[in-house]
Design a protein around this motif. Sequence first.
Motif, PDB file in Angstrom:
ATOM      1  N   ILE A  13       5.305   6.035   6.610  1.00  0.00           N
ATOM      2  CA  ILE A  13       6.234   6.163   5.621  1.00  0.00           C
ATOM      3  C   ILE A  13       7.529   6.351   5.964  1.00  0.00           C
ATOM      4  N   GLY A  14       8.300   5.562   5.590  1.00  0.00           N
ATOM      5  CA  GLY A  14       9.602   6.048   5.895  1.00  0.00           C
ATOM      6  C   GLY A  14      10.740   6.444   4.374  1.00  0.00           C
ATOM      7  N   MET A  15      11.527   7.627   4.954  1.00  0.00           N
ATOM      8  CA  MET A  15      12.136   7.970   3.150  1.00  0.00           C
ATOM      9  C   MET A  15      12.757   7.053   3.494  1.00  0.00           C
ATOM     10  N   ALA A  16      13.345   5.991   3.785  1.00  0.00           N
ATOM     11  CA  ALA A  16      14.558   4.887   3.252  1.00  0.00           C
ATOM     12  C   ALA A  16      13.336   4.673   2.143  1.00  0.00           C
ATOM     13  N   THR A  17      11.920   4.108   2.233  1.00  0.00           N
ATOM     14  CA  THR A  17      11.028   3.482   1.158  1.00  0.00           C
ATOM     15  C   THR A  17      10.903   4.330  -0.296  1.00  0.00           C
ATOM     16  N   VAL A  18      11.032   5.813   0.257  1.00  0.00           N
ATOM     17  CA  VAL A  18      10.678   6.671  -1.208  1.00  0.00           C
ATOM     18  C   VAL A  18      12.143   6.102  -1.522  1.00  0.00           C
ATOM     19  N   TYR A  19      13.272   6.532  -1.196  1.00  0.00           N
ATOM     20  CA  TYR A  19      14.104   6.201  -2.321  1.00  0.00           C
ATOM     21  C   TYR A  19      14.363   5.349  -2.531  1.00  0.00           C
ATOM     22  N   ARG A  20      13.760   3.669  -1.889  1.00  0.00           N
ATOM     23  CA  ARG A  20      14.817   2.574  -2.326  1.00  0.00           C
ATOM     24  C   ARG A  20      13.225   2.557  -3.737  1.00  0.00           C
TER      25      ARG A  20
ATOM     26  N   SER B  43       1.064  -1.522  -0.175  1.00  0.00           N
ATOM     27  CA  SER B  43      -0.300  -0.275   0.546  1.00  0.00           C
ATOM     28  C   SER B  43       0.889   1.242  -0.177  1.00  0.00           C
ATOM     29  N   GLN B  44       2.271   0.893   0.876  1.00  0.00           N
ATOM     30  CA  GLN B  44       2.612   2.384   0.615  1.00  0.00           C
ATOM     31  C   GLN B  44       3.332   2.857  -0.458  1.00  0.00           C
ATOM     32  N   ARG B  45       4.012   1.486  -1.293  1.00  0.00           N
ATOM     33  CA  ARG B  45       4.406   2.101  -2.875  1.00  0.00           C
ATOM     34  C   ARG B  45       3.224   1.928  -3.612  1.00  0.00           C
ATOM     35  N   GLN B  46       1.877   1.831  -3.327  1.00  0.00           N
ATOM     36  CA  GLN B  46       0.369   2.464  -4.481  1.00  0.00           C
ATOM     37  C   GLN B  46       0.880   3.738  -3.947  1.00  0.00           C
TER      38      GLN B  46
END
Length: 89
Positions: free
Chosen positions: A54-61, A23-26
């Motif tokens: 949601i984490g900043m690392a998730t966004v960067y990845r 869901s975070q990636r979506q």
Amino acid sequence: MSVEAKKGFIIQELKKNGCRITSQRQLLIDIILQDECSCCKEIYYRAAKHDPTIGMATVYRLVKTLEEAGLIQRKNMYRIDCTNAVATA
């Protein structure tokens, strides 16, 4: 190509590359498709309003994964680009 068609294409390509579609990636894909974001921090701040976990690392990845798959171009802003991927698929 409509936003929903772009999102479907991106999700399909991520699945081909072995990515789980969370869901975070979506949410991040939706933000990138809706807005022209100039940096990962801007994407993160917009996403955090909807999902504070949601984490900043998730966004960067995710951005790195999209770049490696050729689905996003980083020039001055992050933009989804399905035209090149569709032509080569």
